[in-house]
Design an enzyme around this catalytic site. Sequence first.
Site, PDB file in Angstrom:
ATOM      1  N   SER A  14       9.587  66.901  14.376  1.00 12.58           N
ATOM      2  CA  SER A  14       9.493  67.316  15.778  1.00 12.58           C
ATOM      3  C   SER A  14       8.030  67.302  16.208  1.00 12.58           C
ATOM      4  O   SER A  14       7.128  67.252  15.355  1.00 12.58           O
ATOM      5  CB  SER A  14      10.047  68.749  15.900  1.00 12.58           C
ATOM      6  OG  SER A  14       9.730  69.324  17.147  1.00 12.58           O
TER       7      SER A  14
ATOM      8  N   TYR B 150      11.653  77.735  14.530  1.00  8.64           N
ATOM      9  CA  TYR B 150      11.797  76.273  14.617  1.00  8.64           C
ATOM     10  C   TYR B 150      10.476  75.593  14.224  1.00  8.64           C
ATOM     11  O   TYR B 150      10.470  74.623  13.460  1.00  8.64           O
ATOM     12  CB  TYR B 150      12.198  75.913  16.049  1.00  8.64           C
ATOM     13  CG  TYR B 150      12.518  74.449  16.287  1.00  8.64           C
ATOM     14  CD1 TYR B 150      13.767  73.928  15.979  1.00  8.64           C
ATOM     15  CD2 TYR B 150      11.576  73.592  16.859  1.00  8.64           C
ATOM     16  CE1 TYR B 150      14.080  72.595  16.223  1.00  8.64           C
ATOM     17  CE2 TYR B 150      11.876  72.264  17.114  1.00  8.64           C
ATOM     18  CZ  TYR B 150      13.130  71.769  16.792  1.00  8.64           C
ATOM     19  OH  TYR B 150      13.422  70.441  17.040  1.00  8.64           O
TER      20      TYR B 150
HETATM   21  P1  NAP Z   1      21.829  68.822  19.516  1.00  8.63           P
HETATM   22  O1  NAP Z   1      22.326  67.896  20.571  1.00  8.63           O
HETATM   23  O2  NAP Z   1      21.823  70.288  19.770  1.00  8.63           O
HETATM   24  O3  NAP Z   1      22.635  68.500  18.169  1.00  8.63           O
HETATM   25  C1  NAP Z   1      22.421  69.281  17.021  1.00  8.63           C
HETATM   26  C2  NAP Z   1      23.266  68.715  15.905  1.00  8.63           C
HETATM   27  O4  NAP Z   1      23.071  69.525  14.736  1.00  8.63           O
HETATM   28  C3  NAP Z   1      24.747  68.753  16.243  1.00  8.63           C
HETATM   29  O5  NAP Z   1      25.388  67.652  15.674  1.00  8.63           O
HETATM   30  C4  NAP Z   1      25.175  70.035  15.569  1.00  8.63           C
HETATM   31  O6  NAP Z   1      26.540  70.100  15.252  1.00  8.63           O
HETATM   32  C5  NAP Z   1      24.344  69.968  14.288  1.00  8.63           C
HETATM   33  N1  NAP Z   1      24.315  71.289  13.682  1.00  8.63           N
HETATM   34  C6  NAP Z   1      23.767  72.404  14.188  1.00  8.63           C
HETATM   35  N2  NAP Z   1      24.021  73.455  13.389  1.00  8.63           N
HETATM   36  C7  NAP Z   1      24.768  72.978  12.351  1.00  8.63           C
HETATM   37  C8  NAP Z   1      25.352  73.551  11.229  1.00  8.63           C
HETATM   38  N3  NAP Z   1      25.261  74.870  10.990  1.00  8.63           N
HETATM   39  N4  NAP Z   1      26.034  72.777  10.362  1.00  8.63           N
HETATM   40  C9  NAP Z   1      26.179  71.455  10.602  1.00  8.63           C
HETATM   41  N5  NAP Z   1      25.640  70.834  11.666  1.00  8.63           N
HETATM   42  C10 NAP Z   1      24.955  71.591  12.543  1.00  8.63           C
HETATM   43  O7  NAP Z   1      20.337  68.513  19.148  1.00  8.63           O
HETATM   44  P2  NAP Z   1      19.526  67.148  18.991  1.00  8.63           P
HETATM   45  O8  NAP Z   1      18.485  67.163  20.019  1.00  8.63           O
HETATM   46  O9  NAP Z   1      20.421  65.987  18.858  1.00  8.63           O
HETATM   47  O10 NAP Z   1      18.803  67.467  17.603  1.00  8.63           O
HETATM   48  C11 NAP Z   1      18.965  66.685  16.448  1.00  8.63           C
HETATM   49  C12 NAP Z   1      17.723  66.859  15.600  1.00  8.63           C
HETATM   50  O11 NAP Z   1      16.608  66.385  16.321  1.00  8.63           O
HETATM   51  C13 NAP Z   1      17.427  68.314  15.246  1.00  8.63           C
HETATM   52  O12 NAP Z   1      16.900  68.389  13.936  1.00  8.63           O
HETATM   53  C14 NAP Z   1      16.360  68.674  16.257  1.00  8.63           C
HETATM   54  O13 NAP Z   1      15.554  69.735  15.810  1.00  8.63           O
HETATM   55  C15 NAP Z   1      15.608  67.372  16.316  1.00  8.63           C
HETATM   56  N6  NAP Z   1      14.732  67.200  17.468  1.00  8.63           N
HETATM   57  C16 NAP Z   1      15.241  67.179  18.722  1.00  8.63           C
HETATM   58  C17 NAP Z   1      14.378  66.991  19.780  1.00  8.63           C
HETATM   59  C18 NAP Z   1      14.838  66.936  21.213  1.00  8.63           C
HETATM   60  O14 NAP Z   1      13.996  66.853  22.106  1.00  8.63           O
HETATM   61  N7  NAP Z   1      16.128  66.943  21.485  1.00  8.63           N
HETATM   62  C19 NAP Z   1      13.015  66.831  19.550  1.00  8.63           C
HETATM   63  C20 NAP Z   1      12.543  66.863  18.246  1.00  8.63           C
HETATM   64  C21 NAP Z   1      13.419  67.039  17.203  1.00  8.63           C
HETATM   65  P3  NAP Z   1      27.536  71.025  16.160  1.00  8.63           P
HETATM   66  O15 NAP Z   1      27.966  70.129  17.296  1.00  8.63           O
HETATM   67  O16 NAP Z   1      28.633  71.369  15.235  1.00  8.63           O
HETATM   68  O17 NAP Z   1      26.738  72.188  16.648  1.00  8.63           O
END
Ligand code: NAP
Length: 255
Positions: free
Chosen positions: A147, A160
């Site tokens: 991130s 985080y």
């Molecule tokens: P998101 O849309 O909120 O998706 C999160 C994913 O993680 C979902 O598939 C969720 O599954 C899964 N997850 C959460 N808790 C879990 C658990 N206890 N067991 C199994 N799976 C779980 O977020 P995203 O933006 O796609 O994030 C994906 C990754 O990218 C994360 O590591 C996040 O920190 C990173 N990231 C995101 C951004 C951004 O701007 N969006 C920036 C930097 C890094 P459920 O549907 O079951 O909750």
Amino acid sequence: MTVLDTFRLDGRVALVTGGNRGIGQAIAIALAQAGADVALLGRTEPAETITVVEKLGRRALVVAADLATAGPAELATAVATAVAGLGRLDVLVNNAGVIRRSAAVTHPAEDWDAVLRVDLDAVFHLSQAAGRVMLDQRHGKIVNVASMLSYQGGVRVPSYTAAKHGVVGLTRALANEWAADGVNVNAIAPGYITTDNTAPLRADADRERAIRERIPAGRWGTPQDLTGAVVFLASDAARYVHGAVLAVDGGWLAR
Ligand code: NAP
């Protein structure tokens, strides 16, 4: 064979966490487009992702696990389930993540624990289990999702930030130990991407604008903006890339 062929993943098997929505869904589909069969590890049925992967002519396997509660043994079993179900394991993408926003001074202990468990502990335990398979076969790629808060402190997200700094440290530590045995461990560091994770930031018009105006590319990223970098790191094109953190951030860090 041309250089473009080295990006292909035909015959490979990838395990992706959190492939049901957001960034993980885009990654799982991109890996399938590149030729891989995909195991989807998570706590929610990834119906839409399965449909797309299978339409691409690839196999999809669901591996049920809740990363907030699963310990090392359960996660090792999850990796073994993927190997048994799809016959091998070449790529692990540690994508699943959660964020809890509140001031450090009142950040609840349960939020700290929940975030560290999913965003850092599970990354280590899954990498360890997958690494054992990959080291044995002397071939494998692990791609972690870091991130901007692997570099910066952020605001009101202390757990985080700590976890995502840890992801980068862990990426380098594993790369150092495993590079000589044919296992590449790297990370992408997404910038600000339009997913559920960042919905609260975009719902706040002032915050949304402040973020957008700081991004040299002039816009938020999409999950699809990240997929080329992940396919690269999952492929033989990245065979000499170890311990790298590839920012895909519209220039955020350069500013
Ligand atoms: P998101 O849309 O909120 O998706 C999160 C994913 O993680 C979902 O598939 C969720 O599954 C899964 N997850 C959460 N808790 C879990 C658990 N206890 N067991 C199994 N799976 C779980 O977020 P995203 O933006 O796609 O994030 C994906 C990754 O990218 C994360 O590591 C996040 O920190 C990173 N990231 C995101 C951004 C951004 O701007 N969006 C920036 C930097 C890094 P459920 O549907 O079951 O909750």
